[in-house]
Design a protein around this motif. Structure first.
Motif, PDB file in Angstrom:
ATOM      1  N   MET A   1     -44.510  36.134  16.810  1.00 47.96           N
ATOM      2  CA  MET A   1     -43.290  36.835  16.475  1.00 47.96           C
ATOM      3  C   MET A   1     -42.450  36.012  15.500  1.00 47.96           C
ATOM      4  O   MET A   1     -41.890  36.541  14.563  1.00 47.96           O
ATOM      5  N   ARG A   2     -42.354  34.687  15.721  1.00 49.51           N
ATOM      6  CA  ARG A   2     -41.570  33.852  14.818  1.00 49.51           C
ATOM      7  C   ARG A   2     -42.177  33.833  13.426  1.00 49.51           C
ATOM      8  O   ARG A   2     -41.465  33.758  12.443  1.00 49.51           O
ATOM      9  N   LEU A   3     -43.519  33.894  13.342  1.00 41.16           N
ATOM     10  CA  LEU A   3     -44.186  33.910  12.040  1.00 41.16           C
ATOM     11  C   LEU A   3     -43.783  35.146  11.257  1.00 41.16           C
ATOM     12  O   LEU A   3     -43.494  35.078  10.074  1.00 41.16           O
ATOM     13  N   ARG A   4     -43.720  36.284  11.932  1.00 37.65           N
ATOM     14  CA  ARG A   4     -43.339  37.533  11.277  1.00 37.65           C
ATOM     15  C   ARG A   4     -41.903  37.448  10.761  1.00 37.65           C
ATOM     16  O   ARG A   4     -41.603  37.863   9.652  1.00 37.65           O
ATOM     17  N   CYS A   5     -41.007  36.874  11.562  1.00 34.99           N
ATOM     18  CA  CYS A   5     -39.607  36.723  11.129  1.00 34.99           C
ATOM     19  C   CYS A   5     -39.516  35.778   9.934  1.00 34.99           C
ATOM     20  O   CYS A   5     -38.762  36.025   9.008  1.00 34.99           O
ATOM     21  N   TRP A   6     -40.279  34.700   9.983  1.00 34.17           N
ATOM     22  CA  TRP A   6     -40.243  33.720   8.902  1.00 34.17           C
ATOM     23  C   TRP A   6     -40.714  34.341   7.594  1.00 34.17           C
ATOM     24  O   TRP A   6     -40.080  34.165   6.555  1.00 34.17           O
ATOM     25  N   THR A   7     -41.822  35.103   7.627  1.00 31.27           N
ATOM     26  CA  THR A   7     -42.320  35.707   6.389  1.00 31.27           C
ATOM     27  C   THR A   7     -41.379  36.798   5.902  1.00 31.27           C
ATOM     28  O   THR A   7     -41.188  36.950   4.703  1.00 31.27           O
ATOM     29  N   ALA A   8     -40.779  37.542   6.810  1.00 28.62           N
ATOM     30  CA  ALA A   8     -39.835  38.581   6.403  1.00 28.62           C
ATOM     31  C   ALA A   8     -38.605  37.954   5.749  1.00 28.62           C
ATOM     32  O   ALA A   8     -38.080  38.462   4.760  1.00 28.62           O
ATOM     33  N   GLU A   9     -38.177  36.821   6.292  1.00 28.28           N
ATOM     34  CA  GLU A   9     -37.034  36.110   5.731  1.00 28.28           C
ATOM     35  C   GLU A   9     -37.326  35.622   4.317  1.00 28.28           C
ATOM     36  O   GLU A   9     -36.496  35.700   3.428  1.00 28.28           O
ATOM     37  N   ARG A  10     -38.528  35.103   4.093  1.00 33.96           N
ATOM     38  CA  ARG A  10     -38.894  34.539   2.806  1.00 33.96           C
ATOM     39  C   ARG A  10     -39.153  35.619   1.749  1.00 33.96           C
ATOM     40  O   ARG A  10     -39.049  35.367   0.575  1.00 33.96           O
ATOM     41  N   SER A  11     -39.534  36.807   2.192  1.00 29.96           N
ATOM     42  CA  SER A  11     -39.888  37.849   1.230  1.00 29.96           C
ATOM     43  C   SER A  11     -38.749  38.834   0.991  1.00 29.96           C
ATOM     44  O   SER A  11     -38.937  39.828   0.308  1.00 29.96           O
ATOM     45  N   ARG A  12     -37.587  38.572   1.541  1.00 25.68           N
ATOM     46  CA  ARG A  12     -36.438  39.446   1.347  1.00 25.68           C
ATOM     47  C   ARG A  12     -36.000  39.378  -0.112  1.00 25.68           C
ATOM     48  O   ARG A  12     -35.965  38.301  -0.701  1.00 25.68           O
ATOM     49  N   PRO A  13     -35.665  40.538  -0.725  1.00 27.61           N
ATOM     50  CA  PRO A  13     -35.222  40.506  -2.125  1.00 27.61           C
ATOM     51  C   PRO A  13     -33.950  39.691  -2.279  1.00 27.61           C
ATOM     52  O   PRO A  13     -33.142  39.616  -1.358  1.00 27.61           O
ATOM     53  N   PRO A  14     -33.748  39.067  -3.433  1.00 24.56           N
ATOM     54  CA  PRO A  14     -32.550  38.260  -3.635  1.00 24.56           C
ATOM     55  C   PRO A  14     -31.291  39.123  -3.631  1.00 24.56           C
ATOM     56  O   PRO A  14     -31.327  40.305  -3.951  1.00 24.56           O
ATOM     57  N   ALA A  15     -30.167  38.513  -3.265  1.00 28.17           N
ATOM     58  CA  ALA A  15     -28.891  39.230  -3.216  1.00 28.17           C
ATOM     59  C   ALA A  15     -28.438  39.571  -4.637  1.00 28.17           C
ATOM     60  O   ALA A  15     -28.715  38.843  -5.582  1.00 28.17           O
ATOM     61  N   ALA A  16     -27.735  40.692  -4.759  1.00 25.64           N
ATOM     62  CA  ALA A  16     -27.234  41.106  -6.077  1.00 25.64           C
ATOM     63  C   ALA A  16     -25.917  40.412  -6.366  1.00 25.64           C
ATOM     64  O   ALA A  16     -25.092  40.211  -5.480  1.00 25.64           O
ATOM     65  N   GLY A  17     -25.726  40.025  -7.621  1.00 31.34           N
ATOM     66  CA  GLY A  17     -24.490  39.381  -8.048  1.00 31.34           C
ATOM     67  C   GLY A  17     -23.439  40.418  -8.387  1.00 31.34           C
ATOM     68  O   GLY A  17     -23.601  41.618  -8.119  1.00 31.34           O
ATOM     69  N   GLU A  18     -22.349  39.978  -9.001  1.00 35.19           N
ATOM     70  CA  GLU A  18     -21.253  40.875  -9.351  1.00 35.19           C
ATOM     71  C   GLU A  18     -21.678  41.934 -10.365  1.00 35.19           C
ATOM     72  O   GLU A  18     -21.179  43.053 -10.343  1.00 35.19           O
ATOM     73  N   ASP A  19     -22.597  41.574 -11.251  1.00 31.53           N
ATOM     74  CA  ASP A  19     -23.029  42.525 -12.272  1.00 31.53           C
ATOM     75  C   ASP A  19     -24.130  43.459 -11.768  1.00 31.53           C
ATOM     76  O   ASP A  19     -24.650  44.275 -12.516  1.00 31.53           O
ATOM     77  N   GLY A  20     -24.494  43.343 -10.501  1.00 37.89           N
ATOM     78  CA  GLY A  20     -25.502  44.232  -9.923  1.00 37.89           C
ATOM     79  C   GLY A  20     -26.925  43.754 -10.098  1.00 37.89           C
ATOM     80  O   GLY A  20     -27.848  44.340  -9.566  1.00 37.89           O
ATOM     81  N   ARG A  21     -27.114  42.674 -10.867  1.00 37.18           N
ATOM     82  CA  ARG A  21     -28.472  42.150 -11.058  1.00 37.18           C
ATOM     83  C   ARG A  21     -28.833  41.207  -9.933  1.00 37.18           C
ATOM     84  O   ARG A  21     -27.964  40.574  -9.333  1.00 37.18           O
ATOM     85  N   ALA A  22     -30.132  41.080  -9.704  1.00 37.17           N
ATOM     86  CA  ALA A  22     -30.604  40.158  -8.679  1.00 37.17           C
ATOM     87  C   ALA A  22     -30.330  38.727  -9.123  1.00 37.17           C
ATOM     88  O   ALA A  22     -30.480  38.396 -10.287  1.00 37.17           O
ATOM     89  N   GLN A  23     -29.897  37.905  -8.189  1.00 37.94           N
ATOM     90  CA  GLN A  23     -29.631  36.506  -8.492  1.00 37.94           C
ATOM     91  C   GLN A  23     -30.895  35.693  -8.258  1.00 37.94           C
ATOM     92  O   GLN A  23     -31.760  36.081  -7.487  1.00 37.94           O
ATOM     93  N   GLY A  24     -30.991  34.545  -8.895  1.00 42.26           N
ATOM     94  CA  GLY A  24     -32.130  33.666  -8.688  1.00 42.26           C
ATOM     95  C   GLY A  24     -33.158  33.816  -9.784  1.00 42.26           C
ATOM     96  O   GLY A  24     -33.033  34.638 -10.695  1.00 42.26           O
ATOM     97  N   ALA A  25     -34.187  32.996  -9.690  1.00 40.65           N
ATOM     98  CA  ALA A  25     -35.212  32.970 -10.722  1.00 40.65           C
ATOM     99  C   ALA A  25     -36.148  34.172 -10.644  1.00 40.65           C
ATOM    100  O   ALA A  25     -36.733  34.574 -11.631  1.00 40.65           O
ATOM    101  N   VAL A  26     -36.292  34.745  -9.462  1.00 35.61           N
ATOM    102  CA  VAL A  26     -37.215  35.857  -9.280  1.00 35.61           C
ATOM    103  C   VAL A  26     -36.433  37.156  -9.312  1.00 35.61           C
ATOM    104  O   VAL A  26     -35.507  37.343  -8.544  1.00 35.61           O
ATOM    105  N   GLY A  27     -36.814  38.065 -10.205  1.00 33.26           N
ATOM    106  CA  GLY A  27     -36.138  39.349 -10.295  1.00 33.26           C
ATOM    107  C   GLY A  27     -36.590  40.286  -9.193  1.00 33.26           C
ATOM    108  O   GLY A  27     -37.349  39.919  -8.304  1.00 33.26           O
ATOM    109  N   SER A  28     -36.145  41.517  -9.244  1.00 33.19           N
ATOM    110  CA  SER A  28     -36.481  42.469  -8.187  1.00 33.19           C
ATOM    111  C   SER A  28     -37.974  42.793  -8.176  1.00 33.19           C
ATOM    112  O   SER A  28     -38.549  43.003  -7.117  1.00 33.19           O
ATOM    113  N   ALA A  29     -38.610  42.819  -9.346  1.00 37.04           N
ATOM    114  CA  ALA A  29     -40.059  43.070  -9.380  1.00 37.04           C
ATOM    115  C   ALA A  29     -40.796  41.909  -8.719  1.00 37.04           C
ATOM    116  O   ALA A  29     -41.762  42.113  -7.985  1.00 37.04           O
ATOM    117  N   GLY A  30     -40.325  40.687  -8.949  1.00 36.64           N
ATOM    118  CA  GLY A  30     -40.922  39.522  -8.318  1.00 36.64           C
ATOM    119  C   GLY A  30     -40.713  39.535  -6.818  1.00 36.64           C
ATOM    120  O   GLY A  30     -41.585  39.133  -6.053  1.00 36.64           O
TER     121      GLY A  30
END
Length: 117
Positions: A1-30
């Motif tokens: 169960m913890r493994l499933r939570c860990w992978t779900a946590e790591r694969s969550r899309p990045p949070a959107a910034g003020e301009d609505g774009r995904a933050q971080g090096a990986v975009g929404s497609a990534g």
């Protein structure tokens, strides 16, 4: 169960910034690709464990997941069949060579993990 939570946590899309774009090096497609890869990595990792180990680790495994694993394996076999063996093996050989020959991996200067320098 913890493994499933860990992978779900790591694969969550990045949070959107003020301009609505995904933050971080990986975009929404990534993020979508990472989520897809994490799902199948979990499926293969848990699915290829012996049932006794799955039970000891407390990992749930259903007939539905078994069917998904078999379907995924069938797709991989079909996609890999036309690829010549040298092309299948070359990426793994390159990664192994790189891991052992990159700077700082000289076998004469390696120390056991945790040893003082």
């Amino acid at each position: 169960m913890r493994l499933r939570c860990w992978t779900a946590e790591r694969s969550r899309p990045p949070a959107a910034g003020e301009d609505g774009r995904a933050q971080g090096a990986v975009g929404s497609a990534g993020a979508v690709a990472a989520s897809f890869a994490a799902h199948y990595a979990l499926l293969v990792t848990v699915g290829t464990l012996p049932p006794v180990l799955r039970e000891r680790f407390g990992l749930a495994w259903s007939d539905r997941q078994q069917r998904r694993l078999r379907r995924f394996a069938r797709v991989v076999r079909c996609l890999m069949a036309p690829v010549p063996p040298p092309l299948r093996i070359t990426p793994a050989l390159f990664l192994a060579y790189w891991a052992t020959h990159r700077p700082g991996t000289d076998p004469w200067t390696r120390r056991p993990l945790g040893a003082a320098v």
